[in-house]
Design an enzyme around this catalytic site. Structure first.
Site, PDB file in Angstrom:
ATOM      1  CE  LYS A  58      22.761 -59.857  48.229  1.00  0.00           C
ATOM      2  NZ  LYS A  58      22.787 -61.190  48.471  1.00  0.00           N
ATOM      3  CE1 TYR A  90      43.543 -42.501  25.682  1.00  0.00           C
ATOM      4  CE2 TYR A  90      41.657 -43.434  26.780  1.00  0.00           C
ATOM      5  CZ  TYR A  90      42.683 -42.490  26.627  1.00  0.00           C
ATOM      6  OH  TYR A  90      42.684 -41.455  27.547  1.00  0.00           O
TER       7      TYR A  90
HETATM    8  C1  PLP Z   1      21.535 -61.795  47.883  1.00  0.00           C
HETATM    9  C2  PLP Z   1      20.999 -62.867  48.601  1.00  0.00           C
HETATM   10  C3  PLP Z   1      19.470 -63.014  48.306  1.00  0.00           C
HETATM   11  C4  PLP Z   1      18.740 -62.595  47.299  1.00  0.00           C
HETATM   12  O1  PLP Z   1      19.104 -63.337  45.886  1.00  0.00           O
HETATM   13  P1  PLP Z   1      18.289 -62.861  44.559  1.00  0.00           P
HETATM   14  O2  PLP Z   1      18.678 -64.005  43.566  1.00  0.00           O
HETATM   15  O3  PLP Z   1      18.829 -61.447  44.260  1.00  0.00           O
HETATM   16  O4  PLP Z   1      16.800 -62.724  44.818  1.00  0.00           O
HETATM   17  C5  PLP Z   1      18.943 -63.971  49.046  1.00  0.00           C
HETATM   18  N1  PLP Z   1      19.352 -64.788  50.091  1.00  0.00           N
HETATM   19  C6  PLP Z   1      20.597 -64.234  50.478  1.00  0.00           C
HETATM   20  C7  PLP Z   1      21.199 -65.303  51.555  1.00  0.00           C
HETATM   21  C8  PLP Z   1      21.546 -63.677  49.680  1.00  0.00           C
HETATM   22  O5  PLP Z   1      22.784 -63.525  49.992  1.00  0.00           O
END
Ligand code: PLP
Length: 394
Positions: free
Chosen positions: A45, A275
């Site tokens: 994602k 800045y």
């Molecule tokens: C993002 C997510 C993961 C992965 O989590 P990590 O801590 O990055 O391994 C697993 N399950 C769900 C539902 C998530 O939203």
């Protein structure tokens, strides 16, 4: 692979995020071993936590990942359009109303937790004449999304009554990175109760999964049939203090954020820079300018919490406020080891190693009171991702 910003115009600015696809494959293998026989779902994602979803997905599959997971329907469709056709892709939350047709047409595996969503998916299946297996998400205590444990059998029944398949049942852990927190055990026990209730009702829960990276690495009871690994796939610990090596899960760093010196000058003692003129030189110093700024995802606050970069294998402090497109680095007095021969074109490492020095995403995150996830996701689209290694690298 190197993408170009405008047609065939090359990236002239030397700022880039180099993503090592061989390290992705290594980490998948390491996590597979740690998961002890469970299937591995690579969570890609948010453009693979800023690493480039398509290239990372391919490398993860080549490295042995069985599933992919995304947050959005759009992210899943993008992977299908890029030619990732044979791998199951789980959408981690229930698709928004109106998106069921795209979910089904692209053969995505949706998460469900309401009867209404189940019915919309069933209607899409009826119009497209394609099968659809869903995963039921149970809220065992994270309280973000998911069916309440008491409603889970009801939603699962609706899945069957609508003619959809129940491909899996899962939950998400809220504190798996806090190793001694008893809440993880409580969530897993609630999850077990739901699985028992489904089976008692004659419903096969399908593929059972609960573990994120921290669950995979540190909580054997969370592994079940599949683990969903995100941050660890990218070579980063789920928590700064979680020693993945000690858990038998060595990880290789994946992302290196680098640039090159674009301008160098020597300024007298008492000169002030950038800045607000908040940074004052104690002594005559060599200042280097680097063409990367907060619009690229270097948090503006990093300069006020002791942020530094690597030049010529040495740590040099960021001098003064980080600007939108550029930042300044104090290389020390002329003739000093770091400053002696700093020149335009010298490599600058913001995240990664140079010589014997390393700056990791957790170093920034700890200084900024956030987590490494936010650091890599924050590297903006303006920074080209250069993928090296792997089948499609080079
Ligand atoms: C993002 C997510 C993961 C992965 O989590 P990590 O801590 O990055 O391994 C697993 N399950 C769900 C539902 C998530 O939203």
């Amino acid at each position: 692979m190197s993408s170009a910003p405008i047609g065939s115009l090359p990236w002239h600015r030397p700022t880039r995020a180099v993503v090592d696809l061989d390290a992705i494959a290594y980490n998948v293998q390491s996590l597979r071993t740690a998961a002890g026989g469970a299937a591995v779902c690579a969570v890609v994602k948010a453009d693979a936590y800023g690493h480039g979803a398509v290239a990372v997905a391919r490398a993860a599959i080549a490295g042995g990942a069985d599933w992919l997971a995304v947050a959005l329907v759009e992210e899943g469709v993008a992977l299908r359009r890029a030619g990732l056709l044979d791998v199951p892709i789980l959408v981690l939350s229930q698709p928004p109303a109106g998106s069921a047709v795209d979910v089904v047409a692209n053969d995505l595996v949706p998460t469900v937790y309401s009867v209404a969503a189940v019915q919309e998916l069933a209607a899409a299946v009826a119009t497209t004449d394609r099968p659809c297996a869903v995963h039921l998400k149970v809220d065992t205590g994270m309280h973000r999304v998911g069916a309440a444990p008491v409603d889970s059998v009801l939603v699962a029944r609706a899945v069957h009554e609508a003619g959809l398949g129940l491909g899996g049942t899962f939950t998400h852990l809220a504190v798996a990175d806090e190793l001694d927190n008893p809440y993880t055990g409580e969530q897993l026990a609630r999850f077990d109760d739901v699985l028992d209730a489904l089976r008692a009702d004659g419903i096969d829960p399908g593929l059972v999964h609960a573990a994120n990276s921290a669950g995979t690495i540190a909580h054997p009871a969370a592994r079940h049939d599949m683990v969903r690994v995100g941050i660890s796939l990218y070579g980063l610990r789920p928590d700064a203090t979680l020693d993945t090596d000690a858990f038998g899960c060595p990880l290789q760093p994946v992302l290196r954020l680098e640039s090159r010196v674009s301008w160098v000058k020597t300024l007298p003692a008492a000169a002030r820079v950038s800045y607000g003129l908040r940074y004052r030189l104690e002594q005559e110093s060599v200042l280097a300018t680097v063409p990367i700024g907060y619009a690229d995802g270097v948090p503006r606050r990093l300069s006020s919490v002791g942020g530094s970069v690597l030049i010529a294998g040495r740590r040099c402090p960021i001098a003064g406020r980080i600007t939108m497109d550029q930042l300044l680095v104090d290389c020390g007095p002329p003739g000093s080891s770091a400053a002696a021969d700093v020149a335009v074109g010298d490599e600058v490492v913001l995240l990664g190693s140079q010589g014997s020095e390393t700056i990791g995403a957790w170093e920034w995150a700890t200084a900024l009171d956030t987590i490494a996830y936010e650091i890599t996701c924050g590297i903006s689209a303006r920074v080209p991702r250069i993928h090296v290694g792997g089948e499609h690298g080079g």
